[in-house]
Design a protein around this motif. Structure first.
Motif, PDB file in Angstrom:
ATOM      1  N   GLN A 206      -6.471  18.013 -31.159  1.00 21.11           N
ATOM      2  CA  GLN A 206      -6.141  17.653 -29.771  1.00 21.11           C
ATOM      3  C   GLN A 206      -5.716  18.895 -29.007  1.00 21.11           C
ATOM      4  O   GLN A 206      -4.725  19.537 -29.351  1.00 21.11           O
TER       5      GLN A 206
ATOM      6  N   PHE B 216     -12.408   9.676 -27.848  1.00 20.00           N
ATOM      7  CA  PHE B 216     -11.313   9.482 -26.907  1.00 20.00           C
ATOM      8  C   PHE B 216     -11.660  10.026 -25.530  1.00 20.00           C
ATOM      9  O   PHE B 216     -12.363  11.032 -25.405  1.00 20.00           O
ATOM     10  N   GLY B 217     -11.115   9.374 -24.515  1.00 18.44           N
ATOM     11  CA  GLY B 217     -11.136   9.924 -23.173  1.00 18.44           C
ATOM     12  C   GLY B 217     -10.018  10.945 -23.024  1.00 18.44           C
ATOM     13  O   GLY B 217      -9.258  11.204 -23.965  1.00 18.44           O
TER      14      GLY B 217
ATOM     15  N   TYR C 249      -8.037  14.917 -36.781  1.00 23.30           N
ATOM     16  CA  TYR C 249      -8.445  15.089 -35.390  1.00 23.30           C
ATOM     17  C   TYR C 249      -7.802  16.361 -34.852  1.00 23.30           C
ATOM     18  O   TYR C 249      -6.725  16.766 -35.280  1.00 23.30           O
TER      19      TYR C 249
ATOM     20  N   PHE D  71      -1.613   7.119 -36.902  1.00 22.32           N
ATOM     21  CA  PHE D  71      -1.561   8.570 -36.739  1.00 22.32           C
ATOM     22  C   PHE D  71      -0.200   9.130 -37.129  1.00 22.32           C
ATOM     23  O   PHE D  71       0.837   8.478 -36.959  1.00 22.32           O
ATOM     24  N   GLY D  72      -0.212  10.396 -37.587  1.00 18.46           N
ATOM     25  CA  GLY D  72       1.002  11.168 -37.716  1.00 18.46           C
ATOM     26  C   GLY D  72       1.353  11.812 -36.385  1.00 18.46           C
ATOM     27  O   GLY D  72       0.636  11.637 -35.388  1.00 18.46           O
ATOM     28  N   THR D  73       2.449  12.577 -36.378  1.00 17.38           N
ATOM     29  CA  THR D  73       2.908  13.188 -35.124  1.00 17.38           C
ATOM     30  C   THR D  73       2.236  14.523 -34.849  1.00 17.38           C
ATOM     31  O   THR D  73       2.395  15.073 -33.766  1.00 17.38           O
TER      32      THR D  73
ATOM     33  N   PHE E  51     -12.492  14.104 -33.042  1.00 15.21           N
ATOM     34  CA  PHE E  51     -12.689  13.864 -34.469  1.00 15.21           C
ATOM     35  C   PHE E  51     -13.172  15.124 -35.184  1.00 15.21           C
ATOM     36  O   PHE E  51     -14.045  15.837 -34.685  1.00 15.21           O
TER      37      PHE E  51
ATOM     38  N   LEU F 222      -4.388   6.574 -23.737  1.00 14.01           N
ATOM     39  CA  LEU F 222      -5.697   7.035 -24.184  1.00 14.01           C
ATOM     40  C   LEU F 222      -6.610   5.847 -24.456  1.00 14.01           C
ATOM     41  O   LEU F 222      -6.227   4.902 -25.138  1.00 14.01           O
TER      42      LEU F 222
ATOM     43  N   GLY G   9       2.296  11.006 -32.233  1.00 15.95           N
ATOM     44  CA  GLY G   9       0.892  10.688 -32.398  1.00 15.95           C
ATOM     45  C   GLY G   9       0.527   9.434 -31.614  1.00 15.95           C
ATOM     46  O   GLY G   9       1.403   8.668 -31.201  1.00 15.95           O
TER      47      GLY G   9
ATOM     48  N   TYR H  79      -4.666   3.375 -26.728  1.00 16.04           N
ATOM     49  CA  TYR H  79      -3.574   3.977 -27.461  1.00 16.04           C
ATOM     50  C   TYR H  79      -2.527   4.488 -26.479  1.00 16.04           C
ATOM     51  O   TYR H  79      -2.851   4.936 -25.377  1.00 16.04           O
TER      52      TYR H  79
ATOM     53  N   THR I 293     -13.629  12.942 -42.024  1.00 15.34           N
ATOM     54  CA  THR I 293     -13.218  11.744 -42.738  1.00 15.34           C
ATOM     55  C   THR I 293     -13.235  12.045 -44.234  1.00 15.34           C
ATOM     56  O   THR I 293     -14.202  12.618 -44.744  1.00 15.34           O
TER      57      THR I 293
ATOM     58  N   GLY J  55      -7.938  14.280 -24.918  1.00 19.19           N
ATOM     59  CA  GLY J  55      -7.829  13.295 -25.972  1.00 19.19           C
ATOM     60  C   GLY J  55      -8.173  13.919 -27.312  1.00 19.19           C
ATOM     61  O   GLY J  55      -8.804  14.975 -27.386  1.00 19.19           O
ATOM     62  N   PRO J  56      -7.762  13.279 -28.419  1.00 16.56           N
ATOM     63  CA  PRO J  56      -8.106  13.801 -29.752  1.00 16.56           C
ATOM     64  C   PRO J  56      -9.612  13.852 -29.966  1.00 16.56           C
ATOM     65  O   PRO J  56     -10.347  12.997 -29.474  1.00 16.56           O
TER      66      PRO J  56
ATOM     67  N   LEU K  97      -4.018  16.383 -35.758  1.00 14.85           N
ATOM     68  CA  LEU K  97      -3.496  15.061 -36.078  1.00 14.85           C
ATOM     69  C   LEU K  97      -4.184  14.510 -37.321  1.00 14.85           C
ATOM     70  O   LEU K  97      -5.394  14.654 -37.494  1.00 14.85           O
TER      71      LEU K  97
ATOM     72  N   PHE L  54      -8.280  10.692 -41.883  1.00 16.18           N
ATOM     73  CA  PHE L  54      -9.042  11.358 -40.828  1.00 16.18           C
ATOM     74  C   PHE L  54      -8.233  12.480 -40.215  1.00 16.18           C
ATOM     75  O   PHE L  54      -7.023  12.365 -40.043  1.00 16.18           O
TER      76      PHE L  54
ATOM     77  N   LYS M  58      -7.639  -0.398 -37.778  1.00 17.95           N
ATOM     78  CA  LYS M  58      -6.630   0.360 -37.051  1.00 17.95           C
ATOM     79  C   LYS M  58      -6.306   1.674 -37.745  1.00 17.95           C
ATOM     80  O   LYS M  58      -6.128   1.741 -38.948  1.00 17.95           O
ATOM     81  N   LEU M  59      -6.239   2.751 -36.940  1.00 21.54           N
ATOM     82  CA  LEU M  59      -5.808   4.053 -37.432  1.00 21.54           C
ATOM     83  C   LEU M  59      -4.319   4.221 -37.155  1.00 21.54           C
ATOM     84  O   LEU M  59      -3.865   3.946 -36.052  1.00 21.54           O
TER      85      LEU M  59
ATOM     86  N   GLN N 143      -6.382   4.856 -42.541  1.00 18.25           N
ATOM     87  CA  GLN N 143      -6.951   3.538 -42.276  1.00 18.25           C
ATOM     88  C   GLN N 143      -6.879   2.730 -43.567  1.00 18.25           C
ATOM     89  O   GLN N 143      -7.228   3.232 -44.640  1.00 18.25           O
TER      90      GLN N 143
END
Lengths: 111, 115
Positions: free
Chosen positions: A38, B106-107, A36, A101-103, A46, B91, B42, B35, A49, A43-44, A87, A34, A98-99, A91
């Protein structure tokens, strides 16, 4: 343990200068990858996918592609409003949803 | 359609104090996530709820963090006592299909600074 590595950490482009962001991953059985976006202080949000190697998704100036080891987010003729952190997350194909995430890659488009 | 609501947006506390964050997910979303996002990193999943039940809390530091989701709607995340390394954005996210499509909403997050 699932791992997601994004490169570069930061990228500055001139408006109209196309480029690609990379997301390499290690996961035991990929269900989905996925992307995203930000924005600062938000927040991120979407974007895409991708489920299988060879799949591509497009949205405006963005195109995401997937191979068995990595994904690319191609940005064509970017505009200043494309500036954000992008980002990548993966999954697993089993267990909970649970996802991981990378940095992220912080993209700046200069007018 | 209203998005995910979080409060407070900002909180500054001293170490060893306690803090609580509140989240109201999108109406009809059964799955709720908390999160933690440390600056430059991330998001990392702390806890996932499906309705009232906990699906995954494997990365929640249970000696200091707790979370609940009463009546399967709102959720509260508490930290007691806080440590310096808890400084982060917390988050909240929700999803309709339990995250199967990877589309989480997300919020805006709650930024915590621990001094």
């Amino acid at each position: 343990e699932d791992q997601v590595t994004q490169s570069p950490e930061a990228l500055r482009l001139q408006e109209g200068e196309s480029s690609s962001l990379n997301c390499s991953y290690t996961v035991s059985g990929l269900r989905g990858l996925f992307w995203y976006r930000q924005d600062p202080g938000k927040g991120p949000e979407f974007l895409f996918t991708l489920y299988s190697a060879g799949e591509e998704k497009e949205k405006e100036r963005l195109k995401a592609t997937l191979t068995k080891k990595e994904s690319f987010l191609h940005i064509t003729a970017p505009k200043p409003e494309d500036s954000a952190t992008y980002l990548c997350a993966v999954q697993r194909n089993f267990g909970n949803e649970k996802l991981t995430f990378g940095t992220g890659t912080r993209l700046t488009i200069i007018p | 359609e209203a998005g995910v609501a979080q409060s407070p947006r900002y909180k500054i506390i001293e170490k060893r104090q306690s803090v609580a964050f509140w989240c109201n997910p999108i109406s009809g979303h059964a799955t709720l996530y908390w999160y933690q996002q440390i600056l430059g990193q991330g998001p990392k999943l702390l806890i996932q709820f499906q309705n009232n039940g906990v699906v995954d809390d494997s990365q929640l530091p249970k000696d200091r963090f707790s979370a609940e989701r009463l009546k399967g709607v709102d959720s509260t995340l508490k930290i007691q006592p806080a440590k310096l390394e808890d400084s982060a954005v917390y988050l909240c996210a929700s999803s309709f299909l339990g995250g199967l499509t990877g589309e989480l909403f997300f919020g805006e997050g709650s930024r915590l600074t621990v001094l």
